[in-house]
Design an enzyme around this catalytic site. Structure first.
Site, PDB file in Angstrom:
ATOM      1  N   ASN A 109       0.820  -1.222   0.000  1.00  0.00           N
ATOM      2  CA  ASN A 109       0.000   0.000   0.000  1.00  0.00           C
ATOM      3  C   ASN A 109       0.852   1.270   0.000  1.00  0.00           C
ATOM      4  O   ASN A 109       0.589   2.206  -0.751  1.00  0.00           O
ATOM      5  CB  ASN A 109      -0.966  -0.002   1.198  1.00  0.00           C
ATOM      6  N   THR A 154     -15.057  38.304 -32.798  1.00  0.00           N
ATOM      7  CA  THR A 154     -15.859  37.907 -31.646  1.00  0.00           C
ATOM      8  C   THR A 154     -17.083  37.244 -32.275  1.00  0.00           C
ATOM      9  O   THR A 154     -17.529  37.655 -33.346  1.00  0.00           O
ATOM     10  CB  THR A 154     -16.290  39.108 -30.767  1.00  0.00           C
ATOM     11  N   HIS A 155     -17.596  36.222 -31.640  1.00  0.00           N
ATOM     12  CA  HIS A 155     -18.718  35.439 -32.189  1.00  0.00           C
ATOM     13  C   HIS A 155     -18.385  34.876 -33.570  1.00  0.00           C
ATOM     14  O   HIS A 155     -19.279  34.627 -34.376  1.00  0.00           O
ATOM     15  CB  HIS A 155     -19.999  36.276 -32.277  1.00  0.00           C
ATOM     16  N   SER A 276      -7.254  11.720 -48.928  1.00  0.00           N
ATOM     17  CA  SER A 276      -8.474  10.930 -48.873  1.00  0.00           C
ATOM     18  C   SER A 276      -8.309   9.707 -49.770  1.00  0.00           C
ATOM     19  O   SER A 276      -7.632   9.779 -50.797  1.00  0.00           O
ATOM     20  CB  SER A 276      -9.652  11.772 -49.360  1.00  0.00           C
ATOM     21  N   LYS A 282      -8.021  16.025 -51.866  1.00  0.00           N
ATOM     22  CA  LYS A 282      -8.090  16.376 -50.445  1.00  0.00           C
ATOM     23  C   LYS A 282      -6.741  16.494 -49.756  1.00  0.00           C
ATOM     24  O   LYS A 282      -5.814  15.726 -50.009  1.00  0.00           O
ATOM     25  CB  LYS A 282      -8.923  15.329 -49.697  1.00  0.00           C
ATOM     26  N   ASN A 284      -6.206  17.032 -45.747  1.00  0.00           N
ATOM     27  CA  ASN A 284      -6.973  17.195 -44.507  1.00  0.00           C
ATOM     28  C   ASN A 284      -6.083  17.498 -43.294  1.00  0.00           C
ATOM     29  O   ASN A 284      -4.999  16.937 -43.165  1.00  0.00           O
ATOM     30  CB  ASN A 284      -7.769  15.920 -44.218  1.00  0.00           C
ATOM     31  N   GLU A 289      -7.289  17.790 -35.986  1.00  0.00           N
ATOM     32  CA  GLU A 289      -8.572  17.189 -35.608  1.00  0.00           C
ATOM     33  C   GLU A 289      -8.389  16.115 -34.539  1.00  0.00           C
ATOM     34  O   GLU A 289      -9.160  16.026 -33.583  1.00  0.00           O
ATOM     35  CB  GLU A 289      -9.243  16.571 -36.839  1.00  0.00           C
ATOM     36  N   TYR A 316      -6.557   2.069   2.389  1.00  0.00           N
ATOM     37  CA  TYR A 316      -6.386   1.519   1.039  1.00  0.00           C
ATOM     38  C   TYR A 316      -7.582   0.652   0.675  1.00  0.00           C
ATOM     39  O   TYR A 316      -8.086  -0.127   1.484  1.00  0.00           O
ATOM     40  CB  TYR A 316      -5.098   0.684   0.938  1.00  0.00           C
ATOM     41  N   GLN A 321      -6.434   0.595  -7.329  1.00  0.00           N
ATOM     42  CA  GLN A 321      -5.644   0.018  -8.409  1.00  0.00           C
ATOM     43  C   GLN A 321      -6.065   0.599  -9.765  1.00  0.00           C
ATOM     44  O   GLN A 321      -5.290   0.635 -10.711  1.00  0.00           O
ATOM     45  CB  GLN A 321      -5.807  -1.512  -8.407  1.00  0.00           C
TER      46      GLN A 321
END
Ligand code: ARG
Length: 455
Positions: A109, A154-155, A276, A282, A284, A289, A316, A321
């Site tokens: 322990n 902003t936004h 792709s 493509k 990517n 991501e 304990y 574990q």
């Protein structure tokens, strides 16, 4: 027979053995386990609990095992429940009775608590280094693109032009705070539980301060119950990882957007892009991501540990574990994602002209035109309305503020003069924001120097 098998008549079946074992995850802390055992044996001998000869045999045997594990030649036995048993059993097979004295005055322990704390410290130290590298690269990108103008949002709507370097430095400061959190997690882990034994301490004359010193802990945990059952420092580590992943995820989101043809602000290098299997054109931003996606599992690691520790009675419990995999996963994931981000940032191309062209659109000069009127005496609220009407008019005509003639502007307010054109230039707009922490070119230079001074 397991090392604890004395009071048992029957053995566990194979699946029960496998279910109860933690050997696989424990392999991540095998070196820490051996460091802890060497310190314990050294201290036991100094205290006269075991002989110096036994201690020498133990240290030599453990060092050999550590080297074999490091080299990948150590033979793990799946019958061992955890790393503690695997190492102790192997040691005892090799050196005999002395090996059987290693566990004197110790329990798995306090042993496992020691191992995880040492591991947590090592993980934090590595992450702090990775964080440092990431911040250096962000500062480099800012430095190499100091005066590049981009739209500020902003936004996610055009707001006011800002410098790309200013934008990069915003992330620099986020990651600086992450370093503070990682350091706090390091400090939380930096306390020695060894000597707490199973839960209550021990009758042997252990010198806990000595193992604290030998293991490089900054302090000794003052309560044996707390020492064996506390896993808060792992929560601190996971929280630090979760927040830093959140910051990476925000940056990744921008990288994904910016590398789209709609934005076109950056071009990722081929080495940080994928193609792709069906669409030949493509390219990517997979790695941005993936990092964004992995943020979810690091949040999950934090939630899992919070839930595991909830309601645990003293001291304990085997539930503990389950505490190891999450922090290791969170730390590895963050470490990998920071390294990916470093590579992505070092190799991407900044499309300066695209950014500047966009910075001039979306009426992002409107605030400065209103300020122009306000600085010439019109109350700001009134100036806001005047420019609002001009924007509306432009929208109807499908043009920008810069397309209006001075005569048209003067119809809205007599205060407009020739010099209004200066307020319509995005680079000039950014430059004029000279306040401390603002996006003005000089303010950003000062900020960059402040950032570099923290590294
Ligand atoms: N494998 C255990 C763990 O990882 C070690 C401690 C076991 N202690 C016990 N009393 N069963 O937590």
């Amino acid at each position: 027979m397991a090392l604890w098998g004395g009071r048992f008549e029957g053995g566990v079946d194979a699946f029960t053995q496998e279910f109860g074992a933690s050997l696989e995850v424990d392999k991540n802390m095998a070196q820490q386990d051996i460091r802890g055992s060497i310190a314990h044996a050294t201290m036991l001998a100094e205290q006269g609990v075991i002989s110096q000869e036994d201690a020498h045999a133990i240290v030599a045997g453990l060092t050999q095992i550590a080297n074999e594990i490091e080299a990948g030649t150590f033979v793990w036995n799946v019958d061992d429940e955890d790393v503690h048993m695997a190492v102790e059993r192997t040691l005892t097979e090799r050196i005999g009775a002395a090996g059987g004295r290693l566990h004197t005055g110790r329990s798995r322990n306090d042993q496992v608590a020691t191992d995880i704390r040492l591991l947590a410290k090592d993980l934090c130290a590595e992450l702090i280094e990775g964080n440092h590298e990431l911040r250096r690269v962000l500062a480099d990108v800012a430095q190499n693109n100091l005066d590049v103008v981009m739209p500020g949002y902003t936004h996610l709507q055009h707001a006011q032009p800002v410098l790309f370097s200013h934008h990069m430095l915003a992330y620099f400061w986020m990651f600086s705070r992450d370093a503070t959190r990682l350091q706090a997690a390091y400090d939380a882990a930096d306390a020695n539980p060894l000597g707490a034994a199973a839960l209550a301490g021990t009758t042997y004359p252990l010198n806990r301060a000595r193992t604290t010193e030998l293991l490089g802990f900054s302090r000794t945990i003052p309560n044996s119950l707390d020492a064996v059952s506390d896993r808060d420092y792992l929560l601190d580590l996971e929280y630090a990882c979760a927040v830093s992943m959140m910051h990476l995820s925000r940056l990744c989101e921008e990288i994904v957007l910016w590398s789209s043809s709609e934005f076109g602000y950056i071009t990722l290098s081929d080495s940080y892009s994928t193609g792709s299997s069906i669409m030949p054109q493509k390219k990517n931003p997979d790695f941005a991501e993936l990092t964004r996606g992995k943020t979810g599992r690091v949040y999950g690691d934090l939630m899992a540990l919070l839930a595991t520790c909830k309601s645990l009675p003293m001291a304990y419990n085997k539930d503990l574990q389950e505490c190891k995999e999450g922090p290791i996963d969170a730390a590895r994931t963050l470490g990998d994602c920071m390294a990916i981000m470093v590579g992505m940032l070092q190799t991407l191309t900044v499309n300066e002209d695209r950014m500047l062209a966009e910075a001039g659109t979306g009426f992002s000069a409107a605030t400065d035109v209103a300020d122009y009127l306000a600085k010439r005496g019109m109350p700001f609220r009134e100036a806001h309305a005047v420019v609002g009407h001009l924007v509306l008019e432009c929208e109807k005509r499908g043009c920008g503020l810069e397309d209006l003639t001075l005569a048209e502007l003067r119809e809205a307010s007599e205060l407009f003069q020739e010099d209004v054109v200066g307020t319509l230039d995005p680079a000039g707009i950014a430059r004029a924001r000279t306040t401390y922490g603002g996006t003005g070119n000089e303010a950003v230079r000062a900020q960059l120097a402040e950032a570099l001074a923290t590294l």
